[in-house]
Design a protein around this motif. Structure first.
Motif, PDB file in Angstrom:
ATOM      1  N   LYS A 182       0.790  -1.146  -0.157  1.00 21.45           N
ATOM      2  CA  LYS A 182       0.016   0.011   0.069  1.00 21.45           C
ATOM      3  C   LYS A 182       1.228   1.138  -0.127  1.00 21.45           C
ATOM      4  CE  LYS A 182      -4.331  -2.181   2.095  1.00 21.45           C
ATOM      5  NZ  LYS A 182      -4.850  -1.765   3.133  1.00 21.45           N
ATOM      6  N   ASN A 183       2.031   1.223  -0.313  1.00 25.06           N
ATOM      7  CA  ASN A 183       2.878   2.109   0.424  1.00 25.06           C
ATOM      8  C   ASN A 183       2.794   2.814  -1.587  1.00 25.06           C
ATOM      9  OD1 ASN A 183       4.217   2.454   2.690  1.00 25.06           O
ATOM     10  ND2 ASN A 183       4.561   0.169   2.519  1.00 25.06           N
ATOM     11  N   TRP A 184       2.607   1.879  -2.176  1.00 20.60           N
ATOM     12  CA  TRP A 184       2.536   2.353  -3.605  1.00 20.60           C
ATOM     13  C   TRP A 184       1.683   3.412  -3.322  1.00 20.60           C
ATOM     14  CZ3 TRP A 184      -2.122   2.551  -5.652  1.00 20.60           C
ATOM     15  CH2 TRP A 184      -3.230   1.907  -5.141  1.00 20.60           C
ATOM     16  N   PHE A 185       0.332   3.869  -3.208  1.00 19.19           N
ATOM     17  CA  PHE A 185      -0.011   5.264  -3.249  1.00 19.19           C
ATOM     18  C   PHE A 185       0.365   6.412  -2.808  1.00 19.19           C
ATOM     19  CE2 PHE A 185      -4.063   7.051  -1.979  1.00 19.19           C
ATOM     20  CZ  PHE A 185      -5.175   7.110  -2.673  1.00 19.19           C
ATOM     21  N   ASP A 186       1.008   6.776  -1.632  1.00 19.36           N
ATOM     22  CA  ASP A 186       1.304   7.968  -1.439  1.00 19.36           C
ATOM     23  C   ASP A 186       2.638   7.909  -2.190  1.00 19.36           C
ATOM     24  OD1 ASP A 186      -0.257   9.198   0.086  1.00 19.36           O
ATOM     25  OD2 ASP A 186       0.062   8.035   1.473  1.00 19.36           O
ATOM     26  N   VAL A 187       3.078   7.163  -2.744  1.00 20.48           N
ATOM     27  CA  VAL A 187       4.199   7.539  -4.232  1.00 20.48           C
ATOM     28  C   VAL A 187       3.801   7.424  -4.766  1.00 20.48           C
ATOM     29  CG1 VAL A 187       6.194   6.739  -5.039  1.00 20.48           C
ATOM     30  CG2 VAL A 187       6.241   5.520  -3.483  1.00 20.48           C
ATOM     31  N   ARG A 188       2.760   7.378  -5.725  1.00 21.46           N
ATOM     32  CA  ARG A 188       1.854   8.101  -7.074  1.00 21.46           C
ATOM     33  C   ARG A 188       1.059   9.106  -6.852  1.00 21.46           C
ATOM     34  NH1 ARG A 188       0.112   4.338 -10.926  1.00 21.46           N
ATOM     35  NH2 ARG A 188      -1.762   5.476 -11.897  1.00 21.46           N
ATOM     36  N   PHE A 189       0.503   9.290  -5.840  1.00 24.63           N
ATOM     37  CA  PHE A 189      -0.388  10.574  -5.339  1.00 24.63           C
ATOM     38  C   PHE A 189      -0.207  12.000  -4.723  1.00 24.63           C
ATOM     39  CE2 PHE A 189      -3.244   6.854  -6.460  1.00 24.63           C
ATOM     40  CZ  PHE A 189      -3.819   7.693  -8.007  1.00 24.63           C
ATOM     41  N   GLY A 190       0.831  11.245  -4.337  1.00 22.51           N
ATOM     42  CA  GLY A 190       1.716  12.447  -3.201  1.00 22.51           C
ATOM     43  C   GLY A 190       1.351  12.735  -1.021  1.00 22.51           C
ATOM     44  N   THR A 191       1.482  13.718  -1.011  1.00 24.32           N
ATOM     45  CA  THR A 191       1.140  13.565   0.206  1.00 24.32           C
ATOM     46  C   THR A 191      -0.829  14.146   0.568  1.00 24.32           C
ATOM     47  OG1 THR A 191       3.406  14.730   0.914  1.00 24.32           O
ATOM     48  CG2 THR A 191       1.461  15.083   2.522  1.00 24.32           C
ATOM     49  N   GLU A 192      -1.509  13.601   1.205  1.00 25.49           N
ATOM     50  CA  GLU A 192      -3.045  13.794   1.318  1.00 25.49           C
ATOM     51  C   GLU A 192      -2.827  14.926   2.623  1.00 25.49           C
ATOM     52  OE1 GLU A 192      -6.798  11.561   3.589  1.00 25.49           O
ATOM     53  OE2 GLU A 192      -4.745  10.233   4.194  1.00 25.49           O
ATOM     54  N   GLY A 193      -4.000  15.883   1.714  1.00 22.22           N
ATOM     55  CA  GLY A 193      -4.160  17.212   2.345  1.00 22.22           C
ATOM     56  C   GLY A 193      -3.472  18.438   1.768  1.00 22.22           C
TER      57      GLY A 193
END
Length: 517
Positions: free
Chosen positions: A362-373
């Motif tokens: 699941k770390n791919w998600f924030d690699v792909r989309f950046g920082t939440e907020g």
């Protein structure tokens, strides 16, 4: 799974501590000098598509690379590979002994070549010894197994493609230009040529100047034309149950003829031959000087720039056109995504496997989309862009670094994901339609993947540059180099390089590995 991972890491740390006390080797002395918890290190190739803005850094070092090293606990060295010359660059690095530990591309054929050359190694043992998350992922996705193996051994790591990654090539057309000239979207190759001529000749942008072209394109141009004739150079086809290399089919003569016509009639920019990174082609499109764009199904950045430069423009996706051979879909990828191989000289396979685990967990998600907020907020589990202009600079290149991921959006998700500004919302609707158009017509793939054997790798490696030279002569060389002449030369060179034997071996491979299965 996280608890298991923690236990595994604790065990590995303990083993390092024991090893540090057992032998006074130079590496042990180095370990003591730098501390027992020395950070794992690994080098990884990354495709350079020219999307990292200068104030973001470089493909070697940017906000995404720093995030990965910080959060994964692994020191990752990134080795940029120009997208348009990726295999050539990797070959050069391998030959010089300078290739990264982990290399990836999308083509199984190329990985087969590296395997035959002894440049890569099996990874079953490493997965079994070091992996938790990725090992579990493979068990949940058995359909990927055939794409990762050679000779009964696993040589490649991969993840399943989402529908947005299976869709690949796409064609776009200026609907406002069609409307102004009283034309309909073309459905046949002949109609598309006529539309391109009208875009060139009839001043569709209304500026009173002869400065428009029929089409421009990115690096998918040749593949798109080839697909519409069911003759992609990267594929083998079954013609009357006989396996034929795509660049040598009878249909490929028509591919050359079509590309020659576009060039000879000035329906495209004739300087594209020297435009290696297609930046001039892109500029022609986003400044509103071309009516058709042969590119990818998803062109968010280009769409935004076109709307900013030409606010009245209306860009829509359109289906591949039919030829005398019928109608075929544009290129769609097989189910396996990026294919990741391990350099035979890799020093630390544990670091590589741990990085695979980190990505897939699941770390791919924030690699792909950046920082939440900062770059997105979650709406019903779907990441919604907060600021499109910010993301255009800060995250547009980021998905390339999610080398393993599990992303698979639905067409309706794009409207949720998009920023709330007018252009973003407008493109979201068009993007969803483009994905549907890209998947509507099935790409012709007669066999699941291409044959692989040493003779093919050797012949293909020698044949590729010769074929490129011959085709460039045909397309740009005027009447003296006809498509028929070009095909004769291509077949002559293939034969000279041992192609007859390769064809026979390919047929044997088909009988043993595909037809009989």
């Amino acid at each position: 799974m996280i608890k298991q991972k923690h236990v595994a890491l604790t065990l590995v740390a303990s083993l390092f501590a024991i090893a540090a006390c057992s032998s006074p080797s130079s590496s042990d002395k180095e370990g003591k000098a730098s501390g027992e918890n020395k950070k794992l290190e690994v080098s990884v190739s990354i495709l350079d598509r020219g999307q990292v803005a200068s104030d973001e850094g470089t493909y070697e070092s940017n906000r995404t690379t720093k995030y990965i090293s910080e959060k994964s606990g692994i020191n990752v060295k990134w080795v940029p590979i120009l997208r348009t010359e990726s295999t050539k660059k990797l070959n050069t690095l391998i030959a010089a002994g300078e290739a990264p530990d982990m290399m990836w591309e999308f083509g199984r054929d190329y990985m087969a070549t590296l395997k035959e050359q002894g440049a890569i190694q099996p990874i079953d043992e490493y997965i079994e010894k070091y992996s938790t998350s990725y090992k579990a992922y493979l068990k949940a996705h058995p359909e990927l197994k055939p794409y990762t193996m050679f000779d009964g051994k696993t040589y490649m790591a991969t993840s399943a493609r989402g529908i947005d990654a299976i869709a690949n090539h796409g064609m776009w057309i200026r609907q406002d230009w069609l409307d102004k000239l009283g034309l309909k979207a073309p459905t046949t190759m002949d109609e598309m040529v006529e539309v391109m001529r009208a875009f060139r000749d009839k001043d569709p942008d209304g500026n009173g100047k002869n400065d428009t072209l029929g089409a421009s394109f990115n690096y998918n141009y040749a593949g798109i034309i080839q697909a519409m004739y069911a003759s992609n150079k990267g594929n083998w086809y079954l013609d009357n149950d006989k396996l034929v290399y795509g660049g040598l089919t009878d249909r490929y003569t028509d591919v050359l003829a079509q590309m020659k016509l576009f060039f000879d009639e000035g329906l495209i920019d004739k300087e594209y031959i020297t435009d290696k990174n297609f930046q001039k082609e892109r500029q022609l499109f986003v400044t509103g000087k071309t009516g058709i764009y042969f590119a990818s199904w998803n062109i968010g950045a280009e769409y935004r720039e076109l709307k900013q430069n030409v606010p009245a423009s209306k860009l829509v996706p359109f289906e591949p056109v039919s030829t005398k051979y019928g109608k075929f879909g544009l290129y769609q990828e097989p189910p396996a995504n990026r294919l990741i191989v391990f350099n035979k000289d890799m020093k630390n396979p544990e670091a590589a496997i741990k990085l695979l685990d980190w990505w897939i967990d699941k770390n791919w998600f924030d690699v792909r989309f950046g920082t939440e907020g900062t770059h997105y907020k979650l709406v019903n589990g779907v990441p919604q862009t907060i600021d499109a202009e910010k993301n255009k600079k800060e995250t547009i290149y980021a998905p390339e670094y999610a080398v393993l991921d599990q992303w698979s959006p639905k067409p309706e998700d794009f409207a949720v994901m998009a920023a709330t500004d007018a252009i973003s919302q407008e493109y979201a609707k068009v993007q969803g339609e483009s994905l549907k158009v890209a998947m509507k017509n099935k790409y012709r793939r007669d066999i699941p993947f291409n044959p692989t054997f040493p003779e093919l790798s050797e012949t293909s490696t020698s044949f590729g540059p010769l074929a490129d030279d011959i085709e460039t002569k045909v397309i740009t060389g005027g009447a003296q180099y006809s498509p028929q002449w070009g095909m004769e030369q291509l077949r002559k060179e293939w034969k000279r390089l041992g192609g007859d034997n390769v064809d026979k071996l390919a047929q044997d491979w088909y009988q043993n590995n595909v037809k009989g299965k």
